[in-house]
Design an enzyme around this catalytic site. Structure first.
Site, PDB file in Angstrom:
ATOM      1  N   GLN A  24      -1.239 -13.638 -20.644  1.00  0.00           N
ATOM      2  CA  GLN A  24      -1.721 -13.115 -22.261  1.00  0.00           C
ATOM      3  C   GLN A  24      -2.845 -13.028 -22.570  1.00  0.00           C
ATOM      4  O   GLN A  24      -3.243 -12.648 -23.778  1.00  0.00           O
ATOM      5  CB  GLN A  24      -1.118 -14.301 -23.180  1.00  0.00           C
ATOM      6  CG  GLN A  24      -1.862 -15.548 -23.103  1.00  0.00           C
ATOM      7  CD  GLN A  24      -1.456 -16.460 -24.262  1.00  0.00           C
ATOM      8  OE1 GLN A  24      -1.080 -17.677 -24.283  1.00  0.00           O
ATOM      9  NE2 GLN A  24      -1.510 -15.967 -25.791  1.00  0.00           N
ATOM     10  N   HIS A  42      -2.334 -21.444 -25.499  1.00  0.00           N
ATOM     11  CA  HIS A  42      -3.085 -22.075 -26.665  1.00  0.00           C
ATOM     12  C   HIS A  42      -4.638 -22.260 -26.292  1.00  0.00           C
ATOM     13  O   HIS A  42      -5.350 -23.071 -27.264  1.00  0.00           O
ATOM     14  CB  HIS A  42      -2.459 -23.639 -27.052  1.00  0.00           C
ATOM     15  CG  HIS A  42      -0.918 -23.381 -27.326  1.00  0.00           C
ATOM     16  ND1 HIS A  42      -0.368 -22.765 -28.221  1.00  0.00           N
ATOM     17  CD2 HIS A  42       0.061 -24.256 -26.934  1.00  0.00           C
ATOM     18  CE1 HIS A  42       0.675 -22.541 -28.331  1.00  0.00           C
ATOM     19  NE2 HIS A  42       1.183 -23.558 -27.310  1.00  0.00           N
TER      20      HIS A  42
END
Ligand SMILES: C[S@@+](CC[C@H](N)C(=O)[O-])C[C@H]1O[C@@H](n2cnc3c(N)ncnc32)[C@H](O)[C@@H]1O
Length: 392
Positions: free
Chosen positions: A249, A274
């Site tokens: 990502q 995160h």
């Protein structure tokens, strides 16, 4: 059972709200065998764990004009419902339905009528009913429960997202996260739509396969195509309406390539690493691939305050964090009220963020046209201030 191609799956999803004639044309074109195989695969993925003590074989007869296809399902407590390919023992329950009604049950709107489209018969071809006489109460109970399991699998799931989350093995509800009520509030309007959903972070890391939330979304969005992205290979999870992709990502090229191939998306959810830098990279790459009217969700924003995730050490989250990203979107939402720098064109977030909803640790960013006018162009901030001062 043959595996269903995405193309046929997508066509069936759209057929859920199509006319009788359009559905008939699709079935004629794709072939009744392929359509029935795809529908049965979908039913199996929707059936809950059976509760019947005795194993029951159910014949599902699907009609299209003069043609009929029979699929026999084995339903038994503690086993997933499955197709029996070999000649089945005595069938205790027969369900008959037209292919049109079955497509509408599976992929139609949830308010579509759900009664009056099945035939059901109990022990339809018993060789000698008197042999079964003493077993009849048990057969009756198990056949009833098993038939209920299959009929429930032929409809959209009605359970709330919290219980779906627990049952699917996702952590979006209960001890650490209370996300599902927020999701329901923002996603309810998509529930009957043929949505494309991308979730970053499939779960399980490199130790387990994960996939809890993807299964949950597949059930919740009964007409949805669900895509998951993870840095670890979880492609084993791929099945009709659920595609597991591999990628980082934090790699914009990878994200753009997957969005070009599978997007645009109605919903993107970031539940990946995160790491604050990754959250920014993913948002910058994928927000352009969210459809107008769609939503981008960022979970676990508490890492904005965790230096090990690139968060801010102080008590205010800096611009490089996920909370900082969301704070910046509030400024973008109000860009018309702010002085324009060097005549620069509005950015994509200034043009198209239409709402920002923040709850504990989670944000929902709405996309559309941020077109409401603000201060008239001829009025500069000083003039507006002066007007305010006069009024006061
Ligand atoms: C919190 S779990 C996701 C849980 C899942 N969404 C659920 O609700 O059941 C986070 C996942 O993100 C994946 N991940 C970590 N870093 C990543 C990266 N850079 N790119 C893509 N996925 C990543 C991990 O492998 C892990 O499976």
């Amino acid at each position: 059972m043959p595996k269903t191609s995405t193309t046929l799956t997508e066509r069936l999803i759209l057929a859920g709200t199509a006319s009788d004639r359009e559905i008939a044309e699709l079935v004629d074109d794709a072939g009744l065998d392929a359509v029935v195989a795809a529908l049965v695969e979908e039913i199996l993925s929707r059936c809950e764990q059976p509760v019947n003590i005795k194993a029951v074989h159910i014949a599902l007869d699907v009609d299209h004009g003069d043609e009929r296809r029979r699929v026999v399902l084995r339903v038994h407590r503690d086993e997933p419902v499955r197709v029996v390919d070999e000649p089945a023992p005595v069938v205790w329950s027969r369900l008959g339905i037209t292919v049109t009604d079955l497509i509408r049950r599976l992929y139609g709107r949830t308010d579509h009528r759900r009664t009056g489209d099945f035939h059901n018969s109990f022990v339809p071809d018993a060789p000698s009913p008197q042999d079964m006489y003493f077993e009849l109460p048990e057969i009756f109970n198990s056949a009833t429960q098993a038939t209920g399991t299959v009929i429930a699998g032929c409809a959209a799931h009605s359970a709330d997202l919290g219980s779906l989350s627990v049952r699917s093995g996702s952590d979006k509800w209960a001890s650490f996260h209370w996300y599902t009520p927020h999701y329901e509030r923002h996603f309810a309007r998509f529930r009957d739509e043929p949505v494309r959903v991308l979730e970053i972070g499939i779960g399980g890391y490199d130790e387990q396969l994960g996939g809890g939330s993807l299964r949950m979304w597949k059930r919740y969005f009964h007409r949805g195509l669900i895509f998951g992205l993870d840095i670890f290979d979880k492609t084993e999870l791929t099945e009709p309406r659920l595609t597991a992709l591999v990628g980082d990502q934090n790699d914009p090229e990878c994200l753009v390539a997957l969005a070009e191939r599978h997007g645009p998306f109605d919903i993107v959810i970031d539940d990946g690493s995160h790491m604050n830098e990754h959250v920014h990279t993913s948002f910058a790459a994928l927000f352009p691939y969210v459809r107008d009217g769609g939503i981008y969700v960022i979970e676990d924003m508490q890492t904005s305050y965790l230096p090990s995730f690139g968060g801010s050490p102080g008590d205010s989250a800096g611009p490089g964090t996920s909370v900082g990203l969301v704070k910046g979107l509030l400024d973008d939402l109000h860009h018309r009220e702010r002085p324009r720098r060097n005549g620069a064109e509005p950015s994509i977030t200034q043009r198209s963020v239409t709402g920002v909803h923040v709850y504990h640790n989670i944000a929902f960013v709405e996309k559309g046209t941020n077109g409401e006018d603000g201060l008239p162009g001829w009025m500069d901030v000083a003039a507006w201030d002066a007007l305010g001062a006069t009024d006061a």
